[in-house]
Design a protein around this motif. Structure first.
Motif, PDB file in Angstrom:
ATOM      1  N   PHE A 401       0.868  -1.214  -0.029  1.00 34.89           N
ATOM      2  CA  PHE A 401      -0.055  -0.080  -0.048  1.00 34.89           C
ATOM      3  C   PHE A 401       0.821   1.395   0.090  1.00 34.89           C
ATOM      4  CE2 PHE A 401      -2.047   3.479   2.002  1.00 34.89           C
ATOM      5  CZ  PHE A 401      -3.476   3.552   1.543  1.00 34.89           C
ATOM      6  N   ASN A 402       0.660   2.186  -0.779  1.00 34.36           N
ATOM      7  CA  ASN A 402       1.160   3.314  -0.990  1.00 34.36           C
ATOM      8  C   ASN A 402       0.340   4.457  -0.291  1.00 34.36           C
ATOM      9  OD1 ASN A 402       3.895   2.465  -1.969  1.00 34.36           O
ATOM     10  ND2 ASN A 402       2.751   2.157  -3.714  1.00 34.36           N
ATOM     11  N   MET A 403       1.053   5.677   0.477  1.00 31.84           N
ATOM     12  CA  MET A 403       0.359   6.640   0.741  1.00 31.84           C
ATOM     13  C   MET A 403       0.003   7.727  -0.540  1.00 31.84           C
ATOM     14  SD  MET A 403      -0.332   6.268   3.844  1.00 31.84           S
ATOM     15  CE  MET A 403      -0.327   8.026   4.820  1.00 31.84           C
ATOM     16  N   PRO A 404      -1.113   8.293  -0.625  1.00 31.87           N
ATOM     17  CA  PRO A 404      -1.195   9.325  -1.403  1.00 31.87           C
ATOM     18  C   PRO A 404       0.045  10.492  -1.332  1.00 31.87           C
ATOM     19  CG  PRO A 404      -2.742   9.754   0.313  1.00 31.87           C
ATOM     20  CD  PRO A 404      -2.008   8.326   0.650  1.00 31.87           C
ATOM     21  N   THR A 405       0.108  11.239  -2.581  1.00 29.44           N
ATOM     22  CA  THR A 405       0.935  12.272  -2.519  1.00 29.44           C
ATOM     23  C   THR A 405       0.289  13.640  -2.355  1.00 29.44           C
ATOM     24  OG1 THR A 405       0.532  12.324  -4.935  1.00 29.44           O
ATOM     25  CG2 THR A 405       2.641  11.137  -3.978  1.00 29.44           C
ATOM     26  N   HIS A 406      -1.040  13.651  -2.556  1.00 33.76           N
ATOM     27  CA  HIS A 406      -1.822  14.821  -2.528  1.00 33.76           C
ATOM     28  C   HIS A 406      -2.992  14.687  -1.595  1.00 33.76           C
ATOM     29  CE1 HIS A 406       0.464  15.683  -6.003  1.00 33.76           C
ATOM     30  NE2 HIS A 406       0.073  16.980  -5.855  1.00 33.76           N
ATOM     31  N   CYS A 407      -3.218  15.889  -0.711  1.00 28.38           N
ATOM     32  CA  CYS A 407      -4.415  15.636   0.352  1.00 28.38           C
ATOM     33  C   CYS A 407      -5.849  15.277  -0.300  1.00 28.38           C
ATOM     34  CB  CYS A 407      -4.576  17.002   0.676  1.00 28.38           C
ATOM     35  SG  CYS A 407      -6.290  17.062   1.930  1.00 28.38           S
ATOM     36  N   PRO A 408      -6.494  14.074   0.186  1.00 28.61           N
ATOM     37  CA  PRO A 408      -7.708  13.595  -0.529  1.00 28.61           C
ATOM     38  C   PRO A 408      -8.878  14.518  -0.277  1.00 28.61           C
ATOM     39  CG  PRO A 408      -7.235  12.606   1.471  1.00 28.61           C
ATOM     40  CD  PRO A 408      -6.149  13.409   1.021  1.00 28.61           C
ATOM     41  N   ALA A 409      -8.772  15.529   0.541  1.00 28.39           N
ATOM     42  CA  ALA A 409      -9.971  16.677   0.706  1.00 28.39           C
ATOM     43  C   ALA A 409      -9.629  17.854  -0.358  1.00 28.39           C
ATOM     44  CB  ALA A 409      -9.779  16.988   2.082  1.00 28.39           C
ATOM     45  N   CYS A 410      -8.320  18.348  -0.395  1.00 24.89           N
ATOM     46  CA  CYS A 410      -8.100  19.796  -1.107  1.00 24.89           C
ATOM     47  C   CYS A 410      -6.956  19.484  -2.279  1.00 24.89           C
ATOM     48  CB  CYS A 410      -7.794  20.647  -0.087  1.00 24.89           C
ATOM     49  SG  CYS A 410      -6.101  20.686   0.660  1.00 24.89           S
ATOM     50  N   GLU A 411      -6.582  18.375  -2.160  1.00 27.13           N
ATOM     51  CA  GLU A 411      -5.392  18.106  -3.438  1.00 27.13           C
ATOM     52  C   GLU A 411      -4.120  18.904  -3.226  1.00 27.13           C
ATOM     53  OE1 GLU A 411      -7.872  18.398  -6.892  1.00 27.13           O
ATOM     54  OE2 GLU A 411      -9.085  16.734  -6.536  1.00 27.13           O
ATOM     55  N   THR A 412      -3.865  19.506  -2.192  1.00 22.65           N
ATOM     56  CA  THR A 412      -2.642  20.090  -1.964  1.00 22.65           C
ATOM     57  C   THR A 412      -1.660  19.167  -1.816  1.00 22.65           C
ATOM     58  OG1 THR A 412      -3.796  21.866  -0.768  1.00 22.65           O
ATOM     59  CG2 THR A 412      -1.344  21.715  -0.354  1.00 22.65           C
ATOM     60  N   LYS A 413      -0.302  19.354  -2.313  1.00 21.41           N
ATOM     61  CA  LYS A 413       0.649  18.625  -2.077  1.00 21.41           C
ATOM     62  C   LYS A 413       1.182  17.914  -0.713  1.00 21.41           C
ATOM     63  CE  LYS A 413       5.337  17.243  -4.296  1.00 21.41           C
ATOM     64  NZ  LYS A 413       5.296  15.903  -3.663  1.00 21.41           N
ATOM     65  N   LEU A 414       1.159  16.664  -0.289  1.00 21.09           N
ATOM     66  CA  LEU A 414       1.381  16.572   1.169  1.00 21.09           C
ATOM     67  C   LEU A 414       2.874  16.853   1.456  1.00 21.09           C
ATOM     68  CD1 LEU A 414      -0.657  13.261   1.715  1.00 21.09           C
ATOM     69  CD2 LEU A 414      -1.420  15.778   2.172  1.00 21.09           C
ATOM     70  N   VAL A 415       3.119  16.945   2.717  1.00 23.00           N
ATOM     71  CA  VAL A 415       4.493  17.141   2.975  1.00 23.00           C
ATOM     72  C   VAL A 415       5.005  16.295   4.341  1.00 23.00           C
ATOM     73  CG1 VAL A 415       4.778  19.507   2.245  1.00 23.00           C
ATOM     74  CG2 VAL A 415       4.169  19.100   4.739  1.00 23.00           C
ATOM     75  N   LYS A 416       6.259  16.065   4.416  1.00 25.88           N
ATOM     76  CA  LYS A 416       6.653  15.224   5.733  1.00 25.88           C
ATOM     77  C   LYS A 416       7.648  15.980   6.238  1.00 25.88           C
ATOM     78  CE  LYS A 416       7.058  10.537   6.704  1.00 25.88           C
ATOM     79  NZ  LYS A 416       7.126   9.424   6.095  1.00 25.88           N
ATOM     80  N   LEU A 417       7.218  16.551   7.602  1.00 21.89           N
ATOM     81  CA  LEU A 417       8.500  17.262   8.162  1.00 21.89           C
ATOM     82  C   LEU A 417       9.530  16.430   8.701  1.00 21.89           C
ATOM     83  CD1 LEU A 417       6.142  20.083   9.969  1.00 21.89           C
ATOM     84  CD2 LEU A 417       7.332  20.233   7.743  1.00 21.89           C
ATOM     85  N   GLU A 418      10.483  17.095   8.826  1.00 19.39           N
ATOM     86  CA  GLU A 418      11.790  16.523   9.545  1.00 19.39           C
ATOM     87  C   GLU A 418      11.392  15.929  10.996  1.00 19.39           C
ATOM     88  OE1 GLU A 418      15.627  18.240   8.141  1.00 19.39           O
ATOM     89  OE2 GLU A 418      16.019  17.359  10.182  1.00 19.39           O
ATOM     90  N   GLY A 419      11.849  14.643  11.056  1.00 22.30           N
ATOM     91  CA  GLY A 419      11.500  14.247  12.676  1.00 22.30           C
ATOM     92  C   GLY A 419      10.297  13.680  12.766  1.00 22.30           C
ATOM     93  N   GLU A 420       9.137  14.113  11.769  1.00 19.58           N
ATOM     94  CA  GLU A 420       7.903  13.390  12.055  1.00 19.58           C
ATOM     95  C   GLU A 420       7.380  12.076  11.359  1.00 19.58           C
ATOM     96  OE1 GLU A 420       5.192  17.370  13.342  1.00 19.58           O
ATOM     97  OE2 GLU A 420       4.902  16.467  11.531  1.00 19.58           O
ATOM     98  N   ALA A 421       6.758  11.379  11.954  1.00 23.21           N
ATOM     99  CA  ALA A 421       6.331  10.186  11.088  1.00 23.21           C
ATOM    100  C   ALA A 421       5.195  10.358  10.238  1.00 23.21           C
ATOM    101  CB  ALA A 421       6.101   9.000  12.178  1.00 23.21           C
ATOM    102  N   VAL A 422       4.360  11.508  10.606  1.00 25.47           N
ATOM    103  CA  VAL A 422       3.133  11.553   9.803  1.00 25.47           C
ATOM    104  C   VAL A 422       3.212  12.600   8.565  1.00 25.47           C
ATOM    105  CG1 VAL A 422       1.571  11.173  11.613  1.00 25.47           C
ATOM    106  CG2 VAL A 422       2.176  13.447  11.156  1.00 25.47           C
ATOM    107  N   LEU A 423       2.388  12.347   7.500  1.00 27.53           N
ATOM    108  CA  LEU A 423       2.604  12.964   6.591  1.00 27.53           C
ATOM    109  C   LEU A 423       1.602  14.246   6.738  1.00 27.53           C
ATOM    110  CD1 LEU A 423       2.002  10.918   3.460  1.00 27.53           C
ATOM    111  CD2 LEU A 423       3.552  12.536   3.540  1.00 27.53           C
ATOM    112  N   ARG A 424       1.584  15.487   6.421  1.00 31.69           N
ATOM    113  CA  ARG A 424       0.597  16.392   6.824  1.00 31.69           C
ATOM    114  C   ARG A 424       0.175  17.198   5.371  1.00 31.69           C
ATOM    115  NH1 ARG A 424      -0.054  17.428  11.962  1.00 31.69           N
ATOM    116  NH2 ARG A 424       1.615  16.463  13.255  1.00 31.69           N
TER     117      ARG A 424
END
Ligand code: JCF
Length: 665
Positions: A401-424
Motif C-alpha cells: 500500500f502506498n500513501m497518497p501524494t496529495h491531500c484527499p480533501a483539497c488536493e494540496t501536495k502533502l509534506v513530511k516534516l523532518e523528524g515526524e512520522a506523519v504526512l501532513r
C-alpha cells in the motif's frame, strides 16, 4: 568462614532482599541502577573466587548453555484447567450449584485476576529452585528450568526458616505490557522477530532454547496455587496458603481478594474490569475458587477441572478479520492517518469496522495490505488498531500500500516534516477537511460545548457552504438550518439556543477551543490563569511563554505562530464581535490559592480525575506541578498502585496525600 565468603553472603542477601521488596512486596527500596551496581560488585568478586559460586547466587540465573531441546516432565499432580462462565447468569448458576452440592451458604471465594500468560509449575527442594515445567497437556509438560531461573521475580532460594523439604508452586508467567513494547521496539531496530501480544512474547521466551536470550526478556511471575508439598500443612483456606507462599518470597497478585457469594464475585469482576486498562499486564478475566480447603475436597473434580473453581472471562479484545480497503483521513492539524476498513468483527463486545494504521512507517513495518487477514485489538475506549498480519493468509498478487501524494480533501501536495512520522496537508484552514475538524473541536464538550451539534452536522454545514469558520456559527438563522437534510423546525430552534448559550464561556475553554496544536485543557488553563487575556496572548513572545510552568520551547512556538497567522487573528476578532464573552479572571486571593508556592507531584492512578484535570485543579489553586520527586517537592498525591515516586517521597520524608484530599480541596 573466610571474610570474602562472608562478604559474598552479605551481598547475596541484600540482592535477594531488594528483589523480594520489589517483586513480592511491590515496594522497591532502591533504584535499578543501585541494584545493578551491587550485582556487578558480586559478579566481580565471584569472578575472582569461582570456587565460592553456588547455584542459588543471583548471578547464576543465566549460567546455563543453550539446550538441544526440552526434556519432558511428568507432573506428580495434574495441572488442571478451569471451567468458564461468561455472564452473570452463568456465574449465579455456578454459585447455586456449589451451594446446593455443599449445603454451605453463602460460599466464600478467593477471587483473583486471571492473567493472560503461561501456567508453569516450579518445584523447590530444601528451599532451592529445583525444576520448572510448562503445563503441557496437564499431565506432562516441558522442562523449562533454565529459562524460569532467569526470571527475577522467581526466587532461586526460598526465604524464611520454615521451609518444607519439597514445595511445588503453580502460577502464571507473564510479560508486562511496558516490557513487551520495549522488547518489540528493540527487536524492530535489530531486525528481529516481533510478537503480536505479551502472551505470545512470554510463550516464545519460555520456549527459547538459549536461556541467555530468555534472560533479556522482561518476564514476571505470580503464584496462584500450591502443587505438591511434602509436609502436612495446617491451612484452612486457599487464601491462607497463598499468604504463606508470599512469606517464602514468591509473588502473589496483590489484587487478590476474598469475596462472598455470587454478588461478591460480580463486584470483584466489575472492579477488576475497570482496573484492567491501567494494569501493566494482560488479563482475560477473573478466577473464583472456593476458599475453604475442606469444602474444595468435598466438591471434587469434573474430568479435567475442579468443580470448586471457575474462570469468569471478559469478552475477547482481539480478533482476526479481513482488510477490505485502506483510506486516509485528514486530522485537525492536517495529519494524514491511514485507516483500515474492516470486514465487521466483534472485538470485546463491540463491532469494529475501522482500525487505525497510524502512519506510513507503521504500514511499512507491519506490511499491511488490502485483502490481508489481520489481528485487530481494541483496548478500553481507544481507537481499534491493526496489530499484525497473518502472512499465511495473504492472497496471491497483493500489492504494497502506498500513501497518497496529495491531500484527499483539497488536493494540496502533502509534506513530511523532518523528524515526524506523519504526512501532513499544509493547507491549514484552506483545506475543507481541516476546517471541518477545527469546527468540530471548537464546539466539542471540553471547548464551547455546543449541544446538538455533532460531527456529521458540522460536516454537512461546511459542505453546504453555511459555515467556513467557527465564527460563522453565530450568524446562523433558522432558515439556514431548516433547509438541511433531516433538520426540523424544533431541532433548528434548539440548536440556535445552544449556540446562543455557548457565547458565555471561560477564557481557558475559549483558548482550548481555538485548537492550537499541543495546547490541551491543562495548557489552556495555564495560559488563561497566567496571561489572563486574549489581547495579551496575541502579542506575547515565545520567551515569556517558556517561563510558564510546563510550557517548553515547542509549545511556546506553536502558540506564537498560531497568533501570528492572519487568518487566526481574523477569526478571533469575528468571534469577539459575535459576542463571545467570559468573566474577567480575578487575581485570586491567597484564600483562593491555598497551594501558592507549593511544588506537587502526582503519582499512581486516580479514579475521579484524569491527569490533566487533577493538574488543572492544582494549578488553579496556585501549585506548581512537576513530574519527579526531589528534595524540592512539598507534597505528593498518591493514587492507586503508586510505585517508585511514592517510595521516594516516603524516603525523603515528604508529605503524602491521597486522592480524596484532592477531591475535598
Ligand atoms: O491466572 C491464571 N491464568 C490462572 C489459571 C489462575 C488460576 O488460579 C488457575 C489457573 C488455571 C488452573 N487455577 C487453576 C486451577
Amino acid at each position: 568462614m573466610p571474610p570474602i565468603n562472608a562478604e559474598i553472603q552479605v551481598i547475596r542477601k541484600q540482592l535477594n532482599d531488594y528483589a523480594y521488596q520489589y517483586y513480592v512486596l511491590d515496594e522497591p527500596t532502591i533504584s535499578d541502577a543501585q541494584y545493578d551496581e551491587l550485582y556487578q560488585k558480586l559478579l566481580a568478586i565471584e569472578k575472582a573466587h569461582p570456587d565460592l559460586i553456588t547455584p542459588d547466587s543471583p548471578t547464576q540465573r543465566v549460567g546455563d548453555k543453550p539446550l538441544d531441546g526440552f526434556k519432558q516432565i511428568k507432573h506428580e499432580m495434574s495441572m488442571l484447567s478451569l471451567g468458564n462462565v461468561f455472564t452473570e447468569q452463568e456465574l449465579k448458576e455456578f454459585d447455586e450449584r456449589l451451594t446446593e452440592l455443599s449445603g454451605v451458604s453463602p460460599i466464600c471465594y478467593a477471587a483473583e485476576p486471571k492473567l493472560d500468560g503461561l501456567a508453569v509449575s516450579i518445584t523447590y527442594l530444601e528451599g532451592q529452585l529445583f525444576q520448572a515445567a510448562t503445563r503441557g497437556d496437564g499431565s506432562t509438560g516441558e522442562d523449562i528450568t533454565a529459562n524460569v531461573k532467569t526470571i527475577k521475580a522467581v526466587p532461586l532460594k526460598l526465604r524464611g526458616d520454615n521451609i518444607p523439604h519439597k514445595l511445588e508452586v503453580r502460577g502464571e508467567v507473564i510479560m508486562t505490557r511496558s516490557g513487551f513494547e520495549r522488547y518489540n521496539r528493540q527487536a524492530e531496530i535489530k531486525g528481529e522477530k516481533t510478537f503480536a501480544n505479551p502472551r505470545n512474547a512470554a510463550a516464545g521466551s519460555l520456549r527459547q532454547l538459549d536461556p541467555c536470550k530468555t534472560a533479556r526478556r522482561p518476564l514476571a511471575f505470580y503464584a496462584y496455587s500450591l502443587g505438591v508439598v511434602s509436609e502436612y500443612l495446617k491451612f484452612k483456606t486457599h487464601s491462607q496458603s497463598l499468604d504463606w507462599v508470599k512469606t517464602l518470597g514468591i509473588a502473589v497478585n496483590p489484587l487478590n481478594q476474598i469475596v462472598i457469594g455470587a454478588h461478591g464475585c460480580m463486584q470483584f469482576y466489575q472492579m477488576i474490569g475497570e482496573k484492567r486498562p491501567t494494569l501493566d499486564y494482560d488479563i482475560d478475566g477473573v478466577v473464583y475458587k472456593v476458599d475453604d480447603l475442606a469444602l474444595q475436597i468435598k466438591l471434587g473434580f469434573v474430568t479435567k477441572s475442579p468443580r470448586w473453581a471457575t474462570a469468569h472471562k471478559f469478552p475477547a479484545e482481539e480478533a482476526t478479520t479481513i482488510i477490505e480497503n485502506i483510506d486516509v483521513q485528514v486530522g485537525r492539524t492536517g495529519s494524514i492517518t491511514p485507516v483500515a476498513r474492516l470486514h465487521p468483527v466483534v472485538v470485546g463486545g463491540v463491532t469494529v469496522t475501522n482500525a487505525t494504521l497510524h502512519n506510513e512507517d507503521e504500514i511499512r513495518r507491519k506490511d499491511v495490505r488490502i485483502g490481508d487477514t489481520v489481528f485487530v485489538r481494541r483496548a478500553g475506549d481507544v481507537i481499534p488498531e491493526v496489530v499484525k498480519v497473518v502472512l499465511s493468509k495473504r492472497p496471491k498478487g497483493s500489492q504494497q500500500f502506498n500513501m497518497p501524494t496529495h491531500c484527499p480533501a483539497c488536493e494540496t501536495k502533502l509534506v513530511k516534516l523532518e523528524g515526524e512520522a506523519v504526512l501532513r496537508c499544509p493547507a491549514g484552514l484552506y483545506c475543507d477537511a481541516q476546517r471541518k475538524q477545527a469546527i468540530i473541536h471548537f464546539v466539542s464538550r471540553k471547548a464551547l460545548d455546543i449541544d446538538g451539534l455533532g460531527d456529521k452536522l458540522v460536516e454537512l454545514m461546511v459542505d453546504e457552504g453555511l459555515i467556513k469558520t467557527p465564527a460563522d456559527l453565530f450568524h446562523l438563522k433558522k432558515q439556514d438550518l431548516i433547509q438541511l437534510e433531516r433538520m426540523g423546525e424544533k431541532s433548528a430552534l434548539n440548536l440556535l439556543q445552544s449556540i446562543e448559550k455557548s457565547k458565555h464561556t471561560s477564557l481557558d475553554k475559549f483558548i482550548y477551543a481555538l485548537g492550537i496544536r499541543e495546547v490541551g485543557e491543562a495548557t489552556a488553563l495555564t495560559l488563561a490563569t497566567q496571561i489572563k487575556s486574549i489581547k495579551a496572548l496575541k502579542t506575547i513572545k515565545a520567551e515569556q511563554l517558556e517561563e510558564l510552568p510546563d510550557i517548553g520551547p515547542i509549545v511556546a512556538k506553536r502558540i506564537t505562530s498560531f497568533f501570528a497567522e492572519e487568518h487566526n487573528r481574523q477569526v478571533i476578532e469575528q468571534l469577539m464581535q459575535a459576542g463571545i464573552t467570559w468573566d474577567e479572571i480575578q487575581t485570586p486571593s491567597a484564600k483562593e490559592q491555598p497551594l501558592i508556592g507549593k511544588t506537587i507531584v502526582l503519582t499512581g492512578s486516580l479514579s475521579q480525575f484524569t491527569r490533566a484535570t487533577a493538574k488543572a485543579k492544582l494549578l488553579k489553586l496556585g501549585a506548581k506541578v512537576t513530574s519527579s520527586v526531589s528534595k524540592k517537592t512539598d507534597l505528593v498525591i498518591a493514587g492507586e498502585n503508586a510505585g517508585s515516586k511514592l517510595t521516594k517521597a516516603e524516603k525523603l520524608g515528604i508529605e503524602v496525600k491521597d486522592e480524596q484530599w484532592l477531591v475535598d480541596l
